[in-house]
Design a protein around this motif. Structure first.
Motif, PDB file in Angstrom:
ATOM      1  N   ALA A 207      26.492   3.834   6.035  1.00 18.12           N
ATOM      2  CA  ALA A 207      25.490   4.642   5.189  1.00 18.12           C
ATOM      3  C   ALA A 207      24.926   6.105   5.620  1.00 18.12           C
ATOM      4  O   ALA A 207      24.812   6.820   4.671  1.00 18.12           O
ATOM      5  N   ASP A 208      25.243   6.350   7.010  1.00 15.43           N
ATOM      6  CA  ASP A 208      24.743   7.729   7.148  1.00 15.43           C
ATOM      7  C   ASP A 208      25.738   8.911   6.647  1.00 15.43           C
ATOM      8  O   ASP A 208      25.432   9.972   6.837  1.00 15.43           O
ATOM      9  N   LYS A 209      26.761   8.450   6.064  1.00 11.45           N
ATOM     10  CA  LYS A 209      27.859   9.098   5.793  1.00 11.45           C
ATOM     11  C   LYS A 209      27.807   9.358   4.036  1.00 11.45           C
ATOM     12  O   LYS A 209      28.612  10.129   3.654  1.00 11.45           O
ATOM     13  N   ALA A 210      26.987   8.463   3.427  1.00 12.51           N
ATOM     14  CA  ALA A 210      27.157   8.421   1.883  1.00 12.51           C
ATOM     15  C   ALA A 210      26.832   9.752   1.155  1.00 12.51           C
ATOM     16  O   ALA A 210      27.270   9.999   0.319  1.00 12.51           O
ATOM     17  N   ARG A 211      25.809  10.191   1.734  1.00 16.61           N
ATOM     18  CA  ARG A 211      25.294  11.503   1.043  1.00 16.61           C
ATOM     19  C   ARG A 211      26.252  12.868   1.144  1.00 16.61           C
ATOM     20  O   ARG A 211      26.795  13.169   0.123  1.00 16.61           O
ATOM     21  N   ALA A 212      26.926  12.850   2.423  1.00 17.23           N
ATOM     22  CA  ALA A 212      27.986  13.846   2.513  1.00 17.23           C
ATOM     23  C   ALA A 212      29.058  13.541   1.564  1.00 17.23           C
ATOM     24  O   ALA A 212      29.698  14.374   1.033  1.00 17.23           O
ATOM     25  N   ARG A 242      31.908   0.379   1.860  1.00 21.57           N
ATOM     26  CA  ARG A 242      31.047   0.125   0.670  1.00 21.57           C
ATOM     27  C   ARG A 242      29.925   0.975   0.959  1.00 21.57           C
ATOM     28  O   ARG A 242      29.392   1.864   0.129  1.00 21.57           O
ATOM     29  N   ALA A 243      29.363   0.927   2.262  1.00 22.78           N
ATOM     30  CA  ALA A 243      27.986   1.812   2.758  1.00 22.78           C
ATOM     31  C   ALA A 243      28.497   3.235   2.410  1.00 22.78           C
ATOM     32  O   ALA A 243      27.399   4.216   1.992  1.00 22.78           O
ATOM     33  N   ALA A 244      29.635   3.749   3.079  1.00 21.24           N
ATOM     34  CA  ALA A 244      29.917   5.270   2.843  1.00 21.24           C
ATOM     35  C   ALA A 244      29.994   5.488   1.340  1.00 21.24           C
ATOM     36  O   ALA A 244      29.941   6.988   0.885  1.00 21.24           O
ATOM     37  N   ALA A 245      30.531   4.892   0.601  1.00 22.04           N
ATOM     38  CA  ALA A 245      30.937   5.033  -0.963  1.00 22.04           C
ATOM     39  C   ALA A 245      29.518   4.811  -1.705  1.00 22.04           C
ATOM     40  O   ALA A 245      29.768   5.056  -3.072  1.00 22.04           O
ATOM     41  N   ALA A 246      28.347   4.681  -1.225  1.00 22.57           N
ATOM     42  CA  ALA A 246      26.993   4.369  -1.950  1.00 22.57           C
ATOM     43  C   ALA A 246      26.815   5.364  -3.358  1.00 22.57           C
ATOM     44  O   ALA A 246      26.539   5.154  -4.372  1.00 22.57           O
ATOM     45  N   ASP A 247      27.215   6.780  -2.859  1.00 21.57           N
ATOM     46  CA  ASP A 247      26.754   7.790  -3.871  1.00 21.57           C
ATOM     47  C   ASP A 247      28.237   8.385  -4.419  1.00 21.57           C
ATOM     48  O   ASP A 247      27.934   9.188  -4.979  1.00 21.57           O
ATOM     49  N   VAL A 248      29.387   7.732  -4.409  1.00 22.95           N
ATOM     50  CA  VAL A 248      30.571   8.082  -5.247  1.00 22.95           C
ATOM     51  C   VAL A 248      30.207   7.877  -6.612  1.00 22.95           C
ATOM     52  O   VAL A 248      30.102   6.881  -6.865  1.00 22.95           O
ATOM     53  N   PRO A 249      30.616   8.634  -7.426  1.00 19.13           N
ATOM     54  CA  PRO A 249      30.624   8.488  -8.886  1.00 19.13           C
ATOM     55  C   PRO A 249      31.344   7.117  -9.322  1.00 19.13           C
ATOM     56  O   PRO A 249      32.362   7.242  -8.767  1.00 19.13           O
ATOM     57  N   ALA A 250      31.064   6.089  -9.916  1.00 21.89           N
ATOM     58  CA  ALA A 250      31.581   4.905 -10.134  1.00 21.89           C
ATOM     59  C   ALA A 250      33.231   5.058 -10.929  1.00 21.89           C
ATOM     60  O   ALA A 250      33.821   4.469 -10.343  1.00 21.89           O
ATOM     61  N   ARG A 251      33.409   6.318 -11.658  1.00 18.92           N
ATOM     62  CA  ARG A 251      34.497   6.596 -12.185  1.00 18.92           C
ATOM     63  C   ARG A 251      35.604   6.648 -11.162  1.00 18.92           C
ATOM     64  O   ARG A 251      36.767   6.645 -11.365  1.00 18.92           O
ATOM     65  N   LEU A 252      35.254   7.195  -9.852  1.00 21.51           N
ATOM     66  CA  LEU A 252      36.329   7.832  -8.824  1.00 21.51           C
ATOM     67  C   LEU A 252      36.566   6.417  -7.983  1.00 21.51           C
ATOM     68  O   LEU A 252      37.731   6.536  -7.102  1.00 21.51           O
ATOM     69  N   ARG A 253      35.780   5.426  -8.194  1.00 22.74           N
ATOM     70  CA  ARG A 253      35.978   4.111  -6.926  1.00 22.74           C
ATOM     71  C   ARG A 253      36.972   3.064  -7.608  1.00 22.74           C
ATOM     72  O   ARG A 253      37.133   2.716  -8.718  1.00 22.74           O
TER      73      ARG A 253
END
Ligand SMILES: O=C1O[C@H](COP(=O)(O)O)[C@@H](O)[C@H](O)[C@H]1O
Length: 256
Positions: A207-212, A242-253
């Motif tokens: 989760a600590d990588k999600a913002r970056a 999943r934790a690192a991807a929390a802020d990835v726009p849905a269309r990119l996942r």
């Protein structure tokens, strides 16, 4: 230059296994096509898990390890064998356990090595080593089949940190002083050198990588967020849990 794609895995263990499987296939494909393969390693926690996972795959025995060139994207400028060196970690987890050709393993300089304890001299020496391996008639770098990068909480990749003078260095390898993450002195490939790789994989977990990660994929500027400036020649692949991807726009996942 390539568009970024994103693969999301359930947790850090599955991510490490999936990256290891991709890496083994990549090595096999490169050897089938060119007779040899060239990879660039990164340091950090998820990289260590990937290195360990490679050994657990039965197919790792199908790789001809004596025809794999190993390079590093960055290194902590410390004595050889220091446990904090990315090289030491990669050797312990993988490199010492497969039959590599030592002449094809290219660690970045150590403070007690032949190039001495000046990081600028070390960076220049590594640039020369890269240039010696470059294909005749090509630029000052060898072909890299795949270059892996971890992603820092602040968005750094290799040892290219946000707003650091390394962004002004147009050479392929730079000495880094005053790194915000210890140790303060490092050597690193610069973004232009990283972006010569055929494929670049950015691997992040937690989760600590999600913002970056989210900001990089949303188009932040590379000086503020170096991960945003990474682009492989034919592929830029973000491999996340999943934790690192929390802020990835849905269309990119794409969830695997
Ligand atoms: O210091 C470094 O950190 C980054 C990220 O490491 P992580 O433990 O947060 O995954 C790594 O990519 C880099 O190679 C290393 O020198």
């Amino acid at each position: 230059m390539s568009e970024a794609s994103v693969a999301v895995h359930a947790d850090a263990d599955l991510l490490a296994q999936a990256v290891a499987a991709r890496l083994v296939v990549k090595l096999l494909d490169a050897q089938a096509e060119r007779g040899a393969a060239s990879i660039v390693l990164t340091g950090g926690r998820i990289a260590a898990a990937v290195h360990r996972a490679v050994l657990t795959l039965p197919a790792h025995d199908a790789v001809d390890w004596s025809r794999v060139d190993i390079w590093w994207g960055d290194e902590r400028f410390l004595p050889a064998g220091d446990p904090e060196r990315n090289e030491t970690q990669a050797r312990a987890a993988l490199l010492d356990l497969v039959p590599l050709d030592p002449a094809r393993v290219h660690p970045m300089p150590a403070t007690d090595g032949p190039t001495g304890d000046d990081p600028e001299t070390g960076a220049a020496a590594y640039a020369e080593e890269l240039a010696r391996a470059a294909r005749p008639g090509h630029a000052a770098l060898p072909h890299f089949d795949v270059l892996m990068l971890g992603v820092g909480e602040d968005g750094h990749v290799a040892s290219v940190f946000p707003e650091h003078p390394v962004h002004h260095d147009t050479r392929p390898v730079s000495a880094v002083r005053g790194s915000p993450k210890p140790p303060p002195v490092r050597t690193t490939l610069t973004l232009p050198a990283i972006n010569t790789a055929e494929e670049v994989w950015l691997v992040a977990s937690g989760a600590d990588k999600a913002r970056a990660v989210g900001m990089a994929l949303a188009g932040a500027g590379p000086k503020q967020l170096p991960a945003a400036g990474v682009q492989g020649v034919s592929r830029t692949l973000w491999l996340l849990d999943r934790a690192a991807a929390a802020d990835v726009p849905a269309r990119l996942r794409s969830l695997r």
